[in-house]
Design a protein around this motif. Structure first.
Motif, short mmCIF file in Angstrom:
data_model
loop_
_atom_site.label_atom_id
_atom_site.label_comp_id
_atom_site.label_asym_id
_atom_site.label_seq_id
_atom_site.Cartn_x
_atom_site.Cartn_y
_atom_site.Cartn_z
N PRO A 302 0.75 -1.19 -0.08
CA PRO A 302 -0.06 0.02 -0.06
C PRO A 302 0.94 1.27 0.09
CG PRO A 302 -0.03 -1.10 2.10
CD PRO A 302 1.19 -1.80 1.36
N ASN A 303 0.68 2.23 -0.78
CA ASN A 303 1.58 3.27 -1.17
C ASN A 303 1.11 4.35 -0.38
OD1 ASN A 303 3.00 5.54 -1.87
ND2 ASN A 303 2.78 4.67 -4.25
N PHE A 304 1.96 4.97 0.74
CA PHE A 304 1.56 5.97 1.49
C PHE A 304 1.37 7.25 1.06
CE2 PHE A 304 2.87 4.56 5.99
CZ PHE A 304 2.82 3.52 5.72
N ALA A 305 1.45 7.43 -0.27
CA ALA A 305 1.29 8.81 -1.06
C ALA A 305 -0.39 8.75 -1.31
CB ALA A 305 2.25 8.98 -2.47
N PHE A 306 -0.90 7.68 -1.21
CA PHE A 306 -2.55 7.62 -1.49
C PHE A 306 -3.10 7.65 -0.02
CE2 PHE A 306 -6.13 4.65 -2.11
CZ PHE A 306 -6.78 5.42 -3.16
N GLU A 307 -3.91 8.58 -0.09
CA GLU A 307 -4.23 8.96 1.30
C GLU A 307 -5.08 7.88 2.26
OE1 GLU A 307 -7.04 12.33 2.08
OE2 GLU A 307 -5.10 13.38 1.52
N PRO A 308 -5.72 6.92 1.76
CA PRO A 308 -6.55 6.07 2.65
C PRO A 308 -5.40 5.00 3.34
CG PRO A 308 -7.73 6.00 0.76
CD PRO A 308 -6.41 6.95 0.50
N PHE A 309 -4.18 4.86 2.60
CA PHE A 309 -3.04 4.00 3.16
C PHE A 309 -2.14 4.78 4.20
CE2 PHE A 309 -3.69 1.70 -1.12
CZ PHE A 309 -4.64 0.77 -0.60
N GLN A 310 -2.62 6.03 4.43
CA GLN A 310 -1.92 6.64 5.48
C GLN A 310 -2.47 6.01 6.92
OE1 GLN A 310 -1.98 10.77 4.51
NE2 GLN A 310 -0.49 10.34 2.69
N ASP A 311 -3.60 5.64 6.77
CA ASP A 311 -4.11 5.11 7.90
C ASP A 311 -3.82 3.83 8.27
OD1 ASP A 311 -6.34 4.37 9.89
OD2 ASP A 311 -7.74 5.67 8.82
N PRO A 312 -3.43 3.59 9.45
CA PRO A 312 -2.79 2.27 9.88
C PRO A 312 -3.89 1.21 9.89
CG PRO A 312 -2.55 3.93 11.65
CD PRO A 312 -2.85 4.71 10.36
N ASP A 313 -5.25 1.70 10.30
CA ASP A 313 -6.03 0.73 10.39
C ASP A 313 -6.70 -0.08 9.09
OD1 ASP A 313 -6.89 0.02 13.09
OD2 ASP A 313 -7.29 2.05 13.15
N VAL A 314 -6.59 0.99 8.12
CA VAL A 314 -6.73 0.45 6.62
C VAL A 314 -5.78 -0.74 6.08
CG1 VAL A 314 -6.71 1.23 4.13
CG2 VAL A 314 -7.93 2.76 5.87
N ARG A 315 -4.39 -0.35 6.59
CA ARG A 315 -3.42 -1.06 6.13
C ARG A 315 -3.60 -2.54 6.80
NH1 ARG A 315 -0.11 3.52 7.21
NH2 ARG A 315 0.77 2.42 8.74
N LYS A 316 -3.84 -2.49 8.09
CA LYS A 316 -4.31 -3.71 9.04
C LYS A 316 -5.33 -4.62 8.18
CE LYS A 316 -1.48 -3.27 13.01
NZ LYS A 316 -1.46 -1.95 13.96
N ALA A 317 -6.45 -3.61 8.30
CA ALA A 317 -7.66 -4.31 7.61
C ALA A 317 -7.28 -5.10 6.24
CB ALA A 317 -8.50 -3.34 7.04
N ILE A 318 -6.36 -4.59 5.42
CA ILE A 318 -5.89 -5.49 4.19
C ILE A 318 -5.07 -6.58 4.67
CG2 ILE A 318 -4.50 -5.02 2.21
CD1 ILE A 318 -5.15 -2.15 2.04
N ALA A 319 -4.31 -6.52 5.64
CA ALA A 319 -3.53 -7.65 5.96
C ALA A 319 -4.25 -8.76 6.62
CB ALA A 319 -2.39 -7.05 6.91
N TYR A 320 -5.39 -8.25 7.28
CA TYR A 320 -6.41 -9.53 7.65
C TYR A 320 -7.22 -10.02 6.53
CZ TYR A 320 -4.73 -8.93 12.44
OH TYR A 320 -3.77 -9.35 13.77
N ALA A 321 -7.62 -9.31 5.53
CA ALA A 321 -8.44 -9.70 4.53
C ALA A 321 -7.75 -10.55 3.53
CB ALA A 321 -9.18 -8.41 3.93
N VAL A 322 -6.36 -10.47 3.19
CA VAL A 322 -5.54 -11.05 2.18
C VAL A 322 -5.68 -12.56 2.35
CG1 VAL A 322 -3.46 -11.69 1.44
CG2 VAL A 322 -3.84 -9.27 1.88
N PRO A 323 -6.19 -13.63 1.54
CA PRO A 323 -6.50 -14.87 1.34
C PRO A 323 -4.81 -15.51 1.32
CG PRO A 323 -7.18 -14.09 -0.52
CD PRO A 323 -6.59 -13.00 -0.02
#
Lengths: 535, 344
Positions: A302-323
C-alpha cells in the motif's frame, strides 16, 4: 568466440583435429554419459560481460562460470532438496588467503600463485586492480553493487606486488567480504582486455561483450545469441574443485511447455527456472528442486502517497483480509515458504519471517470500521504483465477478498517496459505487488533497499525515522555485535506493525533435473554449472 | 534512355516509388518507438540502479538529446547503412537481422511451399466436385487450420510426435546441439548445408524444420485453398472453358491449361498476403519451437524498448514487402501475358 564462429574456429578452440563425423556420432552418446550436459532455460543470454549496460540477468551466469572472484561462498543442504550456497561460509576462489586489519579498514589478499588465465598468463594483483577499477567506473548496476560493499573509487584498490592486493575502506562493513563473492567483482585478464580497448572504450566493453577473458572454471566454446551457449571446462582451473562435466550446453527455449516436454523425455538433463505449476506437477516424476529464494518476499504494497493508506487501520484491515493460503496455492502452487500466521514474539533475526497476520475477515472489518474509511474506498491494484504468472492470480484473489470488506479494487495491468519506471522510480502506484530480493543475505540489507525513504525498492514511499536510524546503525555492523540483534528485532516489529509492505509468501526458484545432480542454488538465481554432475 | 527495356524501366520506376514509402516508415517507426511507454534508461540501468546510474545510462544511450537531434543522428547513420546498435543484444542491428531474418524466412517459405503443395490441389479438387465429400473435406481442413491458434497446433504436434511417439527430434531450434551450423553463405541452413555438401547437417536441419513448418503451413493453408477453390469455380464456369470443352479439348488440358492458369492470379495475390501475415504469425511458432527468428527478436526488443532494434525490424519488414510486391507484380506478367508492364 562469436555467433558467427564457424566450424574452423570451433576446431581451433581445442577440438581434436579428428574429422567431424566421429564427433557427430559421438555427441548423442556423450549427452547421455558424463561428459556433456544439456540445460534448457527460458531466459536470454545477451552478453558475456556482466559490467555492460543492458546485460540481462540471465547473462550473469557467464560471470559466475567463466570468471573467478577473489572469494566464494560455501555449500550447504537446501530446504526443498539439493544444495544451496552458504552465506555464512566464505571460501577462497582466486585468493589463497586474506587478512582484515584490526580496525577493519584494510583488507589484504594473497592470490593463488598457480592461478593462470586461459591464455596461460599468471593472474596478478594488477589484473584484480584493473577489474575492480572497471566495476566501480563503468556505472550502472556493477557500480551500485560494488558500492553496497563500500567499494566506490579506484583509489581504494592497490596492487602491492604481483600476488598481494589491498582494499582500503572508508568504514568497516560486514558487507564488504560477501560483496566480493557476488558475481560482479570478477577478475578479468587485464592485458588481453587493454590490448583490445580503444580511446572511446577504455574498459574494453565492446571486446569483452563477445569474448570473455578470464581464469574461470569454464570457457565459452561458442555462443549463438538467442540460441545457445556452450561451456567447455578449463582443465587448468585452480579456483575450486574441478568440475565433473567437460561440456555444458545452455539452450534457450522460450516456451515453458516445450521445456517441460524436453526435460520429461530426458533429452535435456536440466531445466532451469521452470514455472511453479510445472514444478508441482513434475515433482513425483523427476528431480525437482524448489529452493526458497533467500531474502526475497512477494509483497502487497500500500503506497503512503495514497491517502487512505496513511491510515494504519486501513493497512491492517488489508493485512487481515488477504487470503494468504489461497494465494500461496494459486500463485505459487505451494512452492516456496508461507509467511503468515505466527504471532509468537520476535525472538530471532531470521528474515524473511512469518508475520502475525492471517486471514480473518471479521478482524479486517473491525479495523476498517475503526479507520477513517469505514465504508471502504476504490483503489487500482497494479501488476506487471511480465510477472503475470504470480501477480495475476494473486491480484484476483486480493480483489475478491478486499471486495468483501468494502474496498473496491480494479486491477491495472502494466506492460513490463513501464513497470520499473512506474513502481520503483516514480513510485506512483497506490496499491501494487512487488518482489524485491536482496543478494546479500542480511535483514538490514533488505531493509536498506525496501524500507528506507527514497530507496529504489521502497515503492510504498514509506518513511519512519526510527527505521531510518536503525538501518543506518545496523547496515555495516557485524552480525555478532551484541547491539545488532535487538535493533534488528525492533526493525521487524515496526515494519510488521506499520505494514508498508504486506508479506505474502517467500517465492521459490524451481529447477528440474533428469540425468544431472549436484545442482546448487545461488542468491543471484542463475545457474552455476560448476558443481553439476551427470548421473 | 531505358525505353528499349520496358521491363527494366518499370522495375526502376517501382523502386523509385518505394522511396517515399520507406521514408515514411522510417519517420513513423522512429516516432512510434519514442511514443512507447516505458523508459529504456531505467530498464537498462539494471535491477539496483539509483537515479545517478539511470542518468548515466540515459547519456550512454544518447537519450538525453532532444528528439529532432536523435532523429537527425538516426537518419544520418541510416544513410551510411548503419542501423544502429541494439542495446539488449549489444551488437549491430544489421548483424542481428542478418542472423535472424534467414531463420524466419526459411521457416515461412518452407511452410508456404508445403501449404501451396497441399492447398492448391485440394482447392482444384474441391472446385471440380462442388458439394461432394471432397468439397466438405476441404472445408473442414481449412476451418480447422485457421481456427486453431499456431501455438496450440505447435504444442499439440510436439506432444504427439515428440513426446508420445518420439519420432520428431527435440524441439530445440534450427539444429540439434550435436550439429554445427553450416558456414554462413545465405543464412538458410538448407541451402548453406547443401552448398557445403554437408548432408548430415542438411538432414538435421530438415528434421528440425518439419514440425514448425507444418504448424505454420496448417495455419496458412486456409486462405490459399479457399481462394483456389473460388477462383477455379469462377474460371470453370467462364465462357472460354465452355468453348474449350466444346472444341473437344481433353479434360486435363481444360482444367490445368486454361482454368487453373486463369485462376492463378488471385491465388498469387493471396500468397503475397499470406506470406506477410505468416511472418507475423511466426512469433508464436518461434517461441514454441525455440526458433531464433526475427519475430521473437522484435518482440523482445519491444518489451525492453530497444529502439534501434525495433526500428531496424520495421524497416527490414518494409523493405521486404516492397520487394515482395514487386516480385508478385512481375509474376502477374509471367502468368498472364495480357497484363502489360507498361500499362502500370
Amino acid at each position: 568466440m562469436t555467433g558467427n564462429s564457424n566450424r574452423r574456429d570451433f576446431m581451433k578452440m581445442g577440438m581434436a583435429g579428428a574429422s567431424m563425423l566421429p564427433f557427430l556420432k559421438a555427441m548423442p552418446a556423450l549427452a547421455q554419459g558424463s561428459d556433456t550436459l544439456v540445460v534448457v532455460t527460458g531466459q536470454t543470454i545477451n552478453s558475456l560481460d556482466l559490467h555492460r549496460t543492458g546485460t540481462s540477468r540471465a547473462s550473469y551466469q557467464v560471470g559466475v562460470n567463466c570468471y573467478d572472484r577473489l572469494l566464494s561462498f560455501g555449500t550447504k543442504e537446501a530446504i526443498g532438496g539439493g544444495f544451496s550456497y552458504d552465506y555464512q561460509v566464505i571460501e577462497p576462489e582466486l585468493a589463497e588467503s586474506w587478512t582484515v586489519s584490526d580496525d577493519g579498514m584494510t583488507l589484504t589478499f594473497k592470490l593463488k600463485p598457480e592461478a593462470r588465465f586461459w591464455d596461460g598468463r599468471k593472474v596478478t594483483a594488477e589484473d584484480v586492480k584493473w577489474s575492480f577499477d572497471r566495476a566501480v567506473s563503468v556505472g550502472g548496476f556493477p557500480t551500485v553493487q560494488m558500492k553496497a560493499g563500500g567499494l566506490e573509487r579506484p583509489e581504494q584498490f592497490m596492487a602491492v606486488d604481483e600476488e598481494t592486493f589491498v582494499i582500503k575502506l572508508d568504514q568497516p562493513s560486514k558487507l564488504t567480504i560477501p560483496d566480493l563473492a557476488v558475481p560482479v567483482p570478477y577478475i578479468i585478464n587485464s592485458v588481453e582486455a587493454r590490448a583490445n580497448a580503444t580511446a572511446d572504450d577504455p574498459w574494453a566493453l565492446d571486446y569483452l561483450h563477445m569474448t570473455p577473458a578470464g581464469s574461470g572454471a569454464y570457457k565459452v566454446l561458442r555462443w549463438n545469441p538467442g540460441e545457445q551457449l556452450v561451456y567447455e571446462r578449463n582443465e587448468d582451473w585452480v579456483g575450486g574443485t574441478m568440475p565433473a562435466v567437460k561440456r555444458v550446453v545452455i539452450r534457450e527455449v522460450p516456451s515453458p511447455a516445450t521445456r517441460r516436454a524436453l526435460i520429461e523425455r530426458g533429452d535435456v538433463q536440466l531445466a532451469f527456472g521452470i514455472p511453479d505449476k510445472d514444478a508441482a506437477e513434475l515433482a513425483d516424476k523427476i528431480d525437482v528442486f524448489s529452493t526458497p529464494v533467500e531474502n526475497c518476499i512477494h509483497c502487497l504494497c500500500p503506497n503512503f502517497a495514497f491517502e487512505p493508506f496513511q491510515d494504519p487501520d486501513v493497512r491492517k484491515a488489508i493485512a487481515y483480509a488477504v487470503p494468504y493460503e489461497d494465494i500461496f496455492q494459486a500463485a505459487a502452487y505451494g512452492r516456496g515458504l508461507p509467511l503468515w500466521g505466527d504471532d509468537s514474539p520476535i525472538d530471532d533475526i531470521a528474515w524473511p519471517r512469518k508475520t502475525q497476520y492471517y486471514t480473518d475477515l471479521d478482524k479486517a472489518r473491525e479495523h476498517l470500521a475503526k479507520s477513517a474509511y469505514p465504508d471502504g474506498f476504490e483503489v487500482p491494484l497494479s501488476i506487471s504483465l511480465d510477472l503475470a504468472s504470480w501477480m495475476e492470480p494473486t491480484a484476483l484473489l486480493v480483489q475478491e477478498a478486499l471486495g468483501k470488506i468494502g474496498i473496491k479494487v480494479e486491477i491495472e495491468k502494466i506492460p513490463g517496459a513501464n513497470w520499473r519506471t512506474a513502481v520503483l522510480v516514480e513510485k506512483r502506484l497506490p496499491l501494487h505487488l512487488e518482489n524485491f530480493g536482496g543478494w546479500l543475505n542480511t535483514p538490514d540489507y533488505y531493509f536498506f533497499w525496501a524500507y528506507k525513504d527514497g530507496h529504489l525498492f521502497n515503492s510504498s514511499n514509506y518513511r519512519n525515522e526510527e527505521i531510518e536510524a536503525l538501518v543506518d546503525a545496523t547496515l555495516h555492523m557485524p552480525m555478532d555485535d551484541p547491539a545488532y540483534a535487538p535493533q534488528i528485532k525492533r526493525m521487524f516489529e515496526i515494519a510488521l506493525d506499520e505494514l508498508p509492505r504486506i508479506p505474502l509468501y517467500q517465492p521459490a526458484l524451481n529447477v528440474a533435473a533428469n540425468g544431472a545432480e549436484g545442482y546448487e542454488f545461488w542468491f543471484h538465481r542463475q545457474l552455476d554449472v560448476r558443481p553439476l554432475k551427470a548421473t | 534512355m531505358l525505353s528499349g527495356y520496358p521491363r527494366l524501366r518499370a522495375i526502376l520506376l517501382r523502386i523509385a516509388q518505394a522511396v517515399p514509402v520507406v521514408f515514411g516508415v522510417v519517420v513513423i517507426s522512429f516516432l512510434l518507438t519514442r511514443a512507447l511507454p516505458g523508459d529504456p534508461a531505467v530498464y537498462f540501468a539494471g535491477v539496483m540502479a539509483d537515479e545517478q546510474s539511470i542518468e548515466q545510462t540515459r547519456i550512454a544511450l544518447g537519450l538525453d538529446k532532444p528528439l529532432p537531434q536523435q532523429f537527425a543522428i538516426y537518419v544520418g547513420n541510416l544513410l551510411q547503412g548503419d542501423l544502429g546498435q541494439s542495446v539488449s543484444s549489444g551488437r549491430a542491428v544489421a548483424t542481428d537481422l542478418a542472423n535472424r531474418l534467414p531463420a524466419s524466412l526459411e521457416l515461412t517459405l518452407t511452410a508456404l511451399l508445403l501449404a501451396v503443395l497441399v492447398a492448391v490441389p485440394l482447392g482444384v479438387w474441391a472446385a471440380t466436385r462442388p458439394g461432394t465429400w471432397v468439397d466438405h473435406l476441404c472445408r473442414i481442413v481449412v476451418t480447422a487450420g485457421v481456427s486453431l491458434p499456431t501455438f496450440f497446433t505447435g504444442i499439440l504436434l510436439i506432444y504427439i510426435f515428440y513426446y508420445i511417439l518420439g519420432v520428431a527430434p527435440s524441439p530445440l531450434g534450427r539444429l540439434d546441439f550435436i550439429y554445427f551450423e553450416p558456414d554462413h553463405v545465405t543464412g538458410f541452413y538448407l541451402i548453406d548445408a547443401a552448398l557445403a555438401g554437408d548432408w548430415e547437417t542438411w538432414r538435421g536441419a530438415v528434421k528440425q524444420l518439419m514440425l514448425p513448418s507444418i504448424t505454420l503451413a496448417l495455419f496458412t493453408l486456409a486462405p490459399v485453398a479457399r481462394m483456389t477453390r473460388a477462383a477455379m469455380l469462377s474460371a470453370l464456369s467462364a465462357d472460354f472453358i465452355r468453348t474449350a470443352r466444346a472444341a473437344g479439348l481433353s479434360g486435363r488440358k481444360v482444367l490445368f491449361g486454361y482454368a487453373l492458369r486463369n485462376a492463378l492470379l488471385p491465388v498469387v495475390t493471396t500468397l503475397g498476403m499470406v506470406f506477410s501475415f505468416a511472418l507475423g504469425a511466426n512469433v508464436l511458432v518461434e517461441k514454441v519451437f525455440a526458433w531464433p527468428g526475427i519475430g521473437s527478436y522484435a518482440v523482445e526488443a519491444l518489451v525492453v524498448s530497444d529502439y534501434a532494434a525495433v526500428q531496424g525490424f520495421v524497416l527490414a519488414m518494409a523493405l521486404l514487402f516492397v520487394t515482395l510486391n514487386l516480385v508478385i507484380d512481375l509474376l502477374y506478367t509471367v502468368i498472364d501475358p495480357r497484363i502489360g508492364f507498361v500499362s502500370q
